[in-house]
Design a protein around this motif. Structure first.
Motif, PDB file in Angstrom:
ATOM      1  N   VAL A  34       0.869  -1.176   0.000  1.00  0.00           N
ATOM      2  CA  VAL A  34       0.000   0.000   0.000  1.00  0.00           C
ATOM      3  C   VAL A  34       0.903   1.220   0.000  1.00  0.00           C
ATOM      4  CG1 VAL A  34      -1.870   1.197   1.179  1.00  0.00           C
ATOM      5  CG2 VAL A  34      -1.643  -1.279   1.417  1.00  0.00           C
ATOM      6  N   VAL A  35       0.643   2.166  -0.901  1.00  0.00           N
ATOM      7  CA  VAL A  35       1.403   3.411  -0.907  1.00  0.00           C
ATOM      8  C   VAL A  35       0.565   4.465  -0.206  1.00  0.00           C
ATOM      9  CG1 VAL A  35       2.458   5.189  -2.340  1.00  0.00           C
ATOM     10  CG2 VAL A  35       2.593   2.810  -3.031  1.00  0.00           C
ATOM     11  N   SER A  36       1.148   5.066   0.829  1.00  0.00           N
ATOM     12  CA  SER A  36       0.374   6.053   1.583  1.00  0.00           C
ATOM     13  C   SER A  36       1.132   7.372   1.649  1.00  0.00           C
ATOM     14  CB  SER A  36       0.110   5.539   2.997  1.00  0.00           C
ATOM     15  OG  SER A  36       1.293   5.621   3.760  1.00  0.00           O
ATOM     16  N   GLY A  37       0.443   8.381   2.183  1.00  0.00           N
ATOM     17  CA  GLY A  37       1.078   9.686   2.353  1.00  0.00           C
ATOM     18  C   GLY A  37       1.180  10.472   1.066  1.00  0.00           C
ATOM     19  N   ILE A  38       0.204  10.303   0.197  1.00  0.00           N
ATOM     20  CA  ILE A  38       0.215  11.072  -1.052  1.00  0.00           C
ATOM     21  C   ILE A  38      -0.444  12.416  -0.784  1.00  0.00           C
ATOM     22  CG2 ILE A  38      -0.569  11.115  -3.439  1.00  0.00           C
ATOM     23  CD1 ILE A  38      -0.461   8.081  -3.382  1.00  0.00           C
ATOM     24  N   ARG A  39       0.342  13.470  -0.833  1.00  0.00           N
ATOM     25  CA  ARG A  39      -0.199  14.806  -0.564  1.00  0.00           C
ATOM     26  C   ARG A  39      -0.996  15.280  -1.777  1.00  0.00           C
ATOM     27  NH1 ARG A  39       5.048  15.367   1.066  1.00  0.00           N
ATOM     28  NH2 ARG A  39       5.520  16.613  -0.763  1.00  0.00           N
ATOM     29  N   PRO A  40      -1.934  16.204  -1.543  1.00  0.00           N
ATOM     30  CA  PRO A  40      -2.754  16.691  -2.663  1.00  0.00           C
ATOM     31  C   PRO A  40      -1.909  17.165  -3.845  1.00  0.00           C
ATOM     32  CG  PRO A  40      -3.564  17.563  -0.591  1.00  0.00           C
ATOM     33  CD  PRO A  40      -2.328  16.790  -0.261  1.00  0.00           C
ATOM     34  N   ALA A  41      -0.830  17.898  -3.539  1.00  0.00           N
ATOM     35  CA  ALA A  41       0.007  18.419  -4.623  1.00  0.00           C
ATOM     36  C   ALA A  41       0.612  17.278  -5.443  1.00  0.00           C
ATOM     37  CB  ALA A  41       1.107  19.291  -4.039  1.00  0.00           C
ATOM     38  N   ILE A  42       1.023  16.206  -4.736  1.00  0.00           N
ATOM     39  CA  ILE A  42       1.634  15.074  -5.428  1.00  0.00           C
ATOM     40  C   ILE A  42       0.581  14.339  -6.245  1.00  0.00           C
ATOM     41  CG2 ILE A  42       2.641  12.800  -5.024  1.00  0.00           C
ATOM     42  CD1 ILE A  42       4.470  14.007  -3.038  1.00  0.00           C
ATOM     43  N   ALA A  43      -0.619  14.212  -5.684  1.00  0.00           N
ATOM     44  CA  ALA A  43      -1.706  13.568  -6.430  1.00  0.00           C
ATOM     45  C   ALA A  43      -1.949  14.328  -7.733  1.00  0.00           C
ATOM     46  CB  ALA A  43      -2.969  13.537  -5.587  1.00  0.00           C
ATOM     47  N   GLN A  44      -1.947  15.685  -7.646  1.00  0.00           N
ATOM     48  CA  GLN A  44      -2.129  16.503  -8.840  1.00  0.00           C
ATOM     49  C   GLN A  44      -1.015  16.274  -9.848  1.00  0.00           C
ATOM     50  OE1 GLN A  44      -2.537  20.568  -7.576  1.00  0.00           O
ATOM     51  NE2 GLN A  44      -4.728  20.544  -8.065  1.00  0.00           N
ATOM     52  N   THR A  45       0.237  16.268  -9.331  1.00  0.00           N
ATOM     53  CA  THR A  45       1.379  16.056 -10.230  1.00  0.00           C
ATOM     54  C   THR A  45       1.239  14.730 -10.961  1.00  0.00           C
ATOM     55  OG1 THR A  45       2.659  17.048  -8.458  1.00  0.00           O
ATOM     56  CG2 THR A  45       3.880  16.205 -10.328  1.00  0.00           C
ATOM     57  N   ILE A  46       0.878  13.682 -10.214  1.00  0.00           N
ATOM     58  CA  ILE A  46       0.770  12.347 -10.815  1.00  0.00           C
ATOM     59  C   ILE A  46      -0.277  12.362 -11.926  1.00  0.00           C
ATOM     60  CG2 ILE A  46       0.031   9.969 -10.371  1.00  0.00           C
ATOM     61  CD1 ILE A  46       1.368  10.197  -7.624  1.00  0.00           C
ATOM     62  N   VAL A  47      -1.397  13.021 -11.663  1.00  0.00           N
ATOM     63  CA  VAL A  47      -2.450  13.085 -12.676  1.00  0.00           C
ATOM     64  C   VAL A  47      -1.984  13.900 -13.880  1.00  0.00           C
ATOM     65  CG1 VAL A  47      -4.794  13.869 -13.151  1.00  0.00           C
ATOM     66  CG2 VAL A  47      -4.269  12.743 -10.997  1.00  0.00           C
ATOM     67  N   HIS A  48      -1.327  15.041 -13.601  1.00  0.00           N
ATOM     68  CA  HIS A  48      -0.855  15.893 -14.699  1.00  0.00           C
ATOM     69  C   HIS A  48       0.152  15.187 -15.576  1.00  0.00           C
ATOM     70  CE1 HIS A  48      -2.160  19.943 -12.771  1.00  0.00           C
ATOM     71  NE2 HIS A  48      -3.108  19.388 -13.515  1.00  0.00           N
ATOM     72  N   LEU A  49       1.040  14.402 -14.938  1.00  0.00           N
ATOM     73  CA  LEU A  49       2.050  13.679 -15.709  1.00  0.00           C
ATOM     74  C   LEU A  49       1.444  12.499 -16.449  1.00  0.00           C
ATOM     75  CD1 LEU A  49       5.045  13.601 -13.191  1.00  0.00           C
ATOM     76  CD2 LEU A  49       4.964  14.804 -15.363  1.00  0.00           C
ATOM     77  N   GLY A  50       0.210  12.169 -16.113  1.00  0.00           N
ATOM     78  CA  GLY A  50      -0.442  11.048 -16.779  1.00  0.00           C
ATOM     79  C   GLY A  50       0.138   9.707 -16.369  1.00  0.00           C
ATOM     80  N   LEU A  51       0.687   9.638 -15.126  1.00  0.00           N
ATOM     81  CA  LEU A  51       1.278   8.368 -14.670  1.00  0.00           C
ATOM     82  C   LEU A  51       0.166   7.399 -14.288  1.00  0.00           C
ATOM     83  CD1 LEU A  51       4.028   9.852 -12.362  1.00  0.00           C
ATOM     84  CD2 LEU A  51       4.272   9.056 -14.699  1.00  0.00           C
ATOM     85  N   ASP A  52       0.333   6.159 -14.674  1.00  0.00           N
ATOM     86  CA  ASP A  52      -0.674   5.166 -14.352  1.00  0.00           C
ATOM     87  C   ASP A  52      -0.266   4.390 -13.116  1.00  0.00           C
ATOM     88  OD1 ASP A  52      -2.797   3.485 -14.361  1.00  0.00           O
ATOM     89  OD2 ASP A  52      -1.980   2.167 -15.918  1.00  0.00           O
ATOM     90  N   LEU A  53      -0.839   4.765 -11.987  1.00  0.00           N
ATOM     91  CA  LEU A  53      -0.571   4.011 -10.756  1.00  0.00           C
ATOM     92  C   LEU A  53      -1.721   3.043 -10.485  1.00  0.00           C
ATOM     93  CD1 LEU A  53       0.927   6.653  -8.298  1.00  0.00           C
ATOM     94  CD2 LEU A  53       2.114   4.928  -9.597  1.00  0.00           C
ATOM     95  N   GLY A  54      -2.401   2.679 -11.541  1.00  0.00           N
ATOM     96  CA  GLY A  54      -3.601   1.843 -11.398  1.00  0.00           C
ATOM     97  C   GLY A  54      -3.348   0.529 -10.696  1.00  0.00           C
ATOM     98  N   SER A  55      -2.139  -0.024 -10.866  1.00  0.00           N
ATOM     99  CA  SER A  55      -1.866  -1.322 -10.260  1.00  0.00           C
ATOM    100  C   SER A  55      -1.409  -1.195  -8.818  1.00  0.00           C
ATOM    101  CB  SER A  55      -0.806  -2.052 -11.086  1.00  0.00           C
ATOM    102  OG  SER A  55       0.374  -1.303 -11.084  1.00  0.00           O
TER     103      SER A  55
END
Lengths: 139, 299
Positions: free
Chosen positions: B245-266
């Motif tokens: 389980v990956v935890s501690g994702i801050r809102p800013a990091i969540a935004q960055t991940i979405v903006h970069l289009g990274l697939d953390l689906g798995s």
């Protein structure tokens, strides 16, 4: 003459049946031919004995190459078609790292830390194999 | 007269220099003991400094005998290499720069040169010149050997500290029976994520962990490389039979991940470590309940 004698050549992997589960223990280096033979043996045994689960213990394996990784994935897929669930148990950290670095993360494969945990996993009701995206909300 | 054999190539001066070094061993060592390099390193007694000086002179004489005045790998130096390294590190630790240590090493030359000139005042000038040149080259090589050793010592120190940093920065914490967590702090590069992966997987085996939590609260930014490292760790843990389980994702990091289009689906993610722990406990069949019914409402 014993009919099965050609099978008892070096590298042949025995398949043990424990109730509804087949247990395979891999030890040391596994030759490609032995891996393929195992794949064939398992398919036949599952079809004849109608078991519901297969546990492959690889805690004695120090090196897993891309071929063996693929064979494991194929065994799981063919067992699934024969209505048996496959669990790979006891993979060593170094082996896991190697497989991931090779790009073989084997997404469809069930895994467990030990053989015991694998048998426990097979005892539980059938659920779809773990897909990471699954969200399970707390009650 | 041995002096007359010296004319011609400067290499022929090596036996004379070796001979001179052996004869004047005591005097050279005495003078060196007064130089800052020896004086400040061997503080216990002057005799200690003199002994150290003698060892260096012997090494130089041996190298001169072998005729390898310009070879820093000459066998003669191997005996004093450790001592030179110790002197170099002691001076570096005292706050001297590499240049200052180097100039202290070159300060060893004038006393020997003066002794050589005094020793050879009867000899023809040509021979004095070749001897002086040979001696100068020999001491230059000594300086090179000392600096080489000191630098490789420094490199070894840096490597050791880097390893220590890697170990210190990645503790694996057992949160519950069957649940381990790694709080990641600082930037994740390939080397660090490799260490994180190894320590996490090893502790999964040791602790019989069914769940591993990667807490990235302390990771400043998540780019595609960091995300890839996380996915690799998650995949490796899954292969061993542990869920990550990956935890501690801050809102800013969540935004960055979405903006970069990274697939953390798995990858299974939770906002905080507490959420991740609650999820893992629930999966293990344990739930945390308030001790007093409606305790949250009582103030």
């Amino acid at each position: 003459m014993n009919e099965s004698s050609p099978r008892h050549v070096a590298g042949h992997v025995p398949v043990l049946r424990l109730g509804d589960v087949l247990l395979v223990t891999l030890q040391g280096d596994l030759y490609d031919s032995a891996a393929q033979q195992l794949q064939q043996d398992l398919a036949e045994t599952i079809a004849h004995s109608r078991v519901t689960g297969v546990v492959i213990d690889i805690s004695g394996v120090e090196v897993v190459d891309s071929f063996l990784g693929r064979v494991l994935a194929e065994i799981a897929a063919q067992a699934e078609l024969l209505a048996a669930r496959t669990v790979v148990a006891g993979m060593r950290p170094a082996v896991a790292i190697t497989l991931v670095e090779l790009g073989l993360s084997l997404p469809g494969l069930r895994t467990a830390l030990t053989t015991e945990a694998a048998l426990e996993l097979l005892d539980r009701p059938i659920v779809t194999p773990r897909s990471g995206g699954r969200r399970q909300e707390r009650p | 007269m041995p002096e007359h054999e010296a004319d011609g190539s400067p290499h022929t001066a090596t036996p004379q220099v070796a001979d001179f070094l052996r004869r004047r061993r005591e005097q050279i060592a005495q003078r060196w003991a007064d130089e800052p390099l020896f004086r400040t390193v061997f503080t216990v007694s002057r005799d200690e400094a003199v002994e150290a000086g003698k060892a260096v002179v012997d090494a130089l004489a041996e190298v001169a005998d072998a005729g390898r005045v310009e070879d820093p790998d000459a066998a003669g130096f191997s005996g004093v290499r450790e001592q030179l390294a110790r002197m170099g590190t002691a001076r570096s630790r005292a706050g001297l720069s590499v240049t200052q240590v180097s100039s202290e090493l070159s300060a060893l030359w004038p006393p020997v040169d003066n002794l050589l000139l005094a020793d050879l005042d009867q000899a023809p000038p040509e021979q004095v010149r070749t001897c002086a040149i040979t001696l100068s080259r020999l001491l230059g090589t000594l300086r090179l050997v000392a600096m080489q050793t000191a630098l490789s010592e420094g490199q070894a120190l840096i490597d050791r500290q880097r390893m220590q940093l890697l170990e210190v920065a990645t503790p694996v914490i057992k949160l519950w029976d069957g649940i381990v967590a790694v709080p990641l702090i600082g930037t994740l590069d390939s080397a660090r994520s490799q260490v994180v992966m190894e320590t996490l997987l090893n502790s999964v085996v040791e602790q019989h962990a069914r769940f591993a939590i990667l807490d990235i609260t302390g990771v400043p930014t998540v780019d595609s490389l960091v995300a890839q490292h996380l996915m690799k760790t998650v995949a490796a843990a899954r292969l061993m039979g542990a869920e990550c389980v990956v935890s501690g994702i801050r809102p800013a990091i969540a935004q960055t991940i979405v903006h970069l289009g990274l697939d953390l689906g798995s990858v299974l993610t939770r906002a905080s470590l507490a959420d991740a722990l609650a999820y893992c406990l629930h999966q293990l069949g344990t739930d945390i309940v308030d001790a007093t019914p409606g305790g949250a409402n009582l103030r």
